[in-house]
Design an enzyme around this catalytic site. Structure first.
Site, PDB file in Angstrom:
ATOM      1  N   GLY A   1      57.738  41.493  75.567  1.00 56.27           N
ATOM      2  CA  GLY A   1      56.512  42.272  75.647  1.00 56.27           C
ATOM      3  C   GLY A   1      56.299  43.087  74.377  1.00 56.27           C
ATOM      4  O   GLY A   1      56.583  42.629  73.262  1.00 56.27           O
ATOM      5  N   SER A   2      55.835  44.336  74.548  1.00 54.40           N
ATOM      6  CA  SER A   2      55.409  45.154  73.401  1.00 54.40           C
ATOM      7  C   SER A   2      56.533  45.539  72.449  1.00 54.40           C
ATOM      8  O   SER A   2      56.260  46.027  71.344  1.00 54.40           O
ATOM      9  CB  SER A   2      54.706  46.413  73.905  1.00 54.40           C
ATOM     10  OG  SER A   2      53.513  46.074  74.573  1.00 54.40           O
ATOM     11  N   ILE A   3      57.776  45.340  72.828  1.00 48.21           N
ATOM     12  CA  ILE A   3      58.878  45.563  71.887  1.00 48.21           C
ATOM     13  C   ILE A   3      58.641  44.756  70.609  1.00 48.21           C
ATOM     14  O   ILE A   3      58.946  45.187  69.493  1.00 48.21           O
ATOM     15  CB  ILE A   3      60.220  45.148  72.536  1.00 48.21           C
ATOM     16  CG1 ILE A   3      60.599  46.114  73.661  1.00 48.21           C
ATOM     17  CG2 ILE A   3      61.325  45.044  71.499  1.00 48.21           C
ATOM     18  CD1 ILE A   3      61.149  47.437  73.210  1.00 48.21           C
TER      19      ILE A   3
END
Length: 590
Positions: free
Chosen positions: A303-305
Site C-alpha cells: 500500500g502507501s508505504i
C-alpha cells in the site's frame, strides 16, 4: 528299505544343522557389521551399555551479548546406578551439594540409568568450587560436568528455525559425509542457513558397561567419550538482543496481532535486533496452521508505504520538490472527484503526510515517462527490493544467504503495464502487483535514516570456534552496486517521514506523544480478500527513531485484518515506549 529311509532322514537333518551353523557363523563372524542393514556388534555392545549424553555436538546460537538462544550449559552432578551396590562417601557429596543423603539415595534407587542429581525438581546447578570439590574426591560413578540443556523459552523461532533427523535430506545435502542416521539437520531459518557450520562431529557422553543384572563390567571406571576436537561445536553469534526479542514477542501478543509481525533493526550496523512473525510456531508441529511461515521475509502488499519510493525517485530525478503541488481532491485517474478524501491542492510535503493517492499516481506516471525502470531502480537504491537480507560468498558457497526463506519482491507482474496509465497509478500507490517484505521495508527506513546508504540486513555477526576464536564474520555490505540517492534527497525524505507524525492531519499523528520522536510512513493495502462483505487489508507502519539521532528502524504489519480493527499502531507505539525504557535503563546502569 527302512534303514535307507532312516539314513536319508539323518543325512537331511545333519545337512540342515550344518546349514544352520553355517548361517549363524556368517551372521556372527562375517556379516556381523552389516547384517540386514544393522551392525550386530555395535547393537550388542549397546544392549549392555548405559550412557548419558552431555552434549549432542551440534553448534548453538547466542545473541549479540553472548546470551544463549537455543541451549544452555549447567554445571551438573551425574550419578550412576551402580553406586547402590557399593560403599562410597555419600556424606561428603551431600555436604558439598546441600542435598541430603536420603534424597540422594532415593534418586539413586529410582534411577534405571545414569542421571543428573536434582534439587526441588530441577537439575542441581553447581558452582565452580563445588565441581572441583566433587571431582577431587575421585569417586567412581560420581562426576561433575557441564551438561547441555534446551532452553525453556523459545526465542525468535521463525528466524532461528528448527532441526530434525532426516536420513534422505542428509544423503542429499551431504552425499560424501558419513553422518549417523539420527543426525539433526537444519530445516528452516538460521538452523538451515548455517547447517554446515553447526553439524555435529559427534556426541559427548558418559558411559559404562553392565551385565544382564545391570552390574558394571570391566571395573567401575566411567568412560568419558567426546570427539576430541578443540574447535567444535561452533557458536553462531546472532545480532539479536534476547531481552528485546522477548519484549517484542510479548507486545505483539498483548495486542492480539494474529498474522504479520514486526522487525526491529539497529541502524548503525543494519542488523536485526528482534523479529516476530505470527501465527506463532509450535516447535512440536512447526507446520501446523502454517505457523512455520516467516511473514517478515515474505513479499506482502505494501500500500502507501511504497509512496516513499516514488517520492525518492521524483526528488532525486528533479521531477518534483517539496513545494510542488497536486490536486488531492481527485482519485488516481486525475479526473474523478474523491468524495471521501478531498484535501484540495497540497504540496508534496502535505501530500505525503496525508498520503494523497493522486499526488503519487501523478508522480508515478511522470517517472515512467522519464525512465520506465525508475520504480525498480529506486526500490533497489533504498534497499527495499528485490531482497534485503545478507548474501555473499562464504567459503565454497558463492551465494550464501542468512535468510534462506526470503523471497524476492515484485513491482511489475507484466512490463506492458508500464504503458497503461491506470496500472502505473495503481503501482505507484503500492497496489496492483507490488509485493515487498517487511524486512525490506524496515531496511528502506534504515537507509533513509542513515542518509541514503543502503546496506544488506544481517541476522548473524560471526561464527565462533569452541575456543572463542572467530571462524567467519559477516561484515555490513552494500545492498547493491548502484549509486546511492543524493544526500539532499535523503534529507528531504527524512523531512517527509517526520511530517507524517508532526502534521495535524498526518497519518502518523498518533505517535506525537511518544518519548522518542518518530519519523515514518503508514500504509493501508487492499488485499482483495473478503469476509461477509468486509474487505481485509494489510495495515502497516514503518519508520525510525529517535528522529533527530536515528538508532532504530521498525516495521510493523498486520496482514489480512478487518478494516478498522488493526493493532499495528498499538504495537508500534508500545515497541517505541519499550525501547525508550530499555535505553533509559541501560544509561542508568552506566
Amino acid at each position: 528299505m527302512w534303514k535307507k529311509r532312516t539314513l536319508a532322514m539323518l543325512a537331511l537333518i545333519q545337512l540342515g544343522l550344518l546349514l544352520l551353523v553355517g548361517r549363524l557363523a556368517q551372521i556372527q563372524l562375517i556379516d556381523a557389521e552389516s547384517f540386514a542393514n544393522h551392525n550386530l556388534i555395535a547393537e550388542s555392545v549397546a544392549q549392555r551399555t548405559q550412557e548419558l549424553i552431555i552434549d549432542d555436538g551440534r553448534g548453538s546460537f547466542v545473541d549479540r551479548n553472548g546470551a544463549p538462544l537455543t541451549k544452555r550449559y549447567v554445571p551438573s552432578l551425574v550419578l550412576f546406578p551402580f553406586l547402590t551396590t557399593m560403599k562410597w562417601p555419600m556424606e561428603q557429596v551431600a555436604r558439598i551439594t546441600g542435598v541430603s543423603k536420603e534424597e540422594i539415595r532415593r534418586q539413586l534407587e529410582q534411577a534405571d540409568g545414569p542421571f543428573v542429581l536434582e534439587k526441588d525438581g530441577e537439575p542441581l546447578a553447581l558452582s565452580a568450587q563445588q565441581m572441583k570439590q566433587i571431582n577431587d574426591l575421585r569417586i567412581p560413578g560420581v562426576l561433575a560436568v557441564n551438561k547441555q540443556y534446551s532452553l525453556e523459552v523459545v526465542y525468535a523461532p521463525h528466524l532461528l528455525g528448527f532441526t530434525r533427523p532426516d536420513q534422505e535430506l542428509i544423503k542429499k545435502r551431504y552425499p560424501k559425509r558419513p553422518l549417523p542416521p539420527k543426525t539433526e539437520v537444519g530445516i528452516q531459518g538460521l538452523e538451515k542457513a548455517f547447517d554446515e557450520f553447526l553439524l555435529a562431529d559427534g556426541e559427548t557422553k558418559l558411559l559404562y558397561h553392565v551385565d544382564a543384572e545391570g552390574r558394571p563390567l570391566f571395573g567401575l571406571d566411567v568412560k568419558y567419550s567426546d570427539t576430541g576436537n578443540p574447535f567444535y561445536p561452533v557458536t553462531v553469534q546472532t545480532t539479536l538482543d534476547r531481552d528485546l526479542q522477548q519484549e517484542m514477542e510479548q507486545i505483539v501478543d498483548r495486542y492480539g496481532l494474529k498474522k504479520g509481525g514486526l522487525v526491529l533493526l539497529d541502524i548503525d550496523t543494519n542488523s536485526v535486533l528482534a523479529m516476530v512473525s505470527r501465527p506463532n510456531m509450535d516447535p512440536r508441529d512447526p507446520y501446523k496452521n502454517r505457523g512455520a511461515e516467516n511473514q517478515i521475509v515474505l513479499p506482502q502488499i505494501p500500500g502507501s508505504i511504497f509512496k516513499t519510493v516514488i517520492a525518492a525517485a521524483a526528488l532525486d530525478e528533479g521531477l518534483a520538490s517539496l513545494e510542488t503541488t497536486f490536486d488531492c481532491s481527485r482519485k488516481i485517474d486525475g479526473k474523478t472527484r474523491d468524495e471521501e478524501h478531498d484535501y484540495g491542492m497540497l504540496d508534496l510535503a502535505d501530500s505525503f503526510a496525508v498520503s494523497c493517492n493522486n499526488a503519487f499516481a501523478t508522480l508515478g506516471k511522470q517517472l515512467i515517462e522519464h525512465d520506465p525502470d525508475a520504480f525498480e531502480t529506486y526500490a533497489r537504491k533504498l534497499g527495499l527490493y528485490p531482497t534485503a537480507g545478507w548474501e555473499g560468498a562464504v567459503y565454497h558457497e558463492e551465494h550464501f544467504r542468512q535468510f534462506p526463506e526470503e523471497q524476492k519482491g515484485t513491482i511489475w507482474h507484466d512490463p506492458r503495464d508500464k504503458r497503461v496509465p491506470l496500472a502505473v497509478a495503481q503501482t505507484a500507490i503500492g497496489q496492483k502487483n507490488v509485493r515487498v517484505s517487511p524486512l525490506g521495508v524496515a531496511n528502506m527506513m534504515a537507509t533513509i535514516a542513515r542518509g541514503g546508504e543502503a546496506l544488506q540486513v544481517r541476522a548473524v555477526d560471526k561464527v565462533l570456534y569452541k575456543n572463542g576464536a572467530t571462524l567467519f564474520s559477516f561484515p555490513p555490505q552494500p545492498a547493491s552496486d548502484m549509486a546511492p540517492i543524493a544526500p539532499q534527497t535523503a534529507e528531504e525524505l527524512q523531512r517527509l517521514l517526520r511530517s507524517v507524525v508532526t502534521k495535524e492531519d498526518g497519518t502518523g499523528r498518533r505517535f506525537r506523544s511518544l518519548p522518542y520522536p518518530v519519523a515514518g510512513k503508514s500504509g493501508t493495502a487492499e488485499t482483495g480478500k473478503m469476509d461477509g462483505g468486509a474487505e481485509f487489508i494489510n495495515k502497516w507502519f514503518a519508520g525510525y527513531f529517535p528522529a533527530d539521532r536515528p538508532k532504530y528502524a521498525l516495521a510493523v504489519v498486520e496482514l489480512d485484518c478487518p478494516s478498522g480493527r488493526a493493532s499495528t499502531n498499538d504495537v508500534f507505539a508500545a515497541a517505541v515506549e519499550a525501547l525508550y525504557a530499555y535505553d533509559h535503563a541501560k544509561n542508568e546502569v552506566k
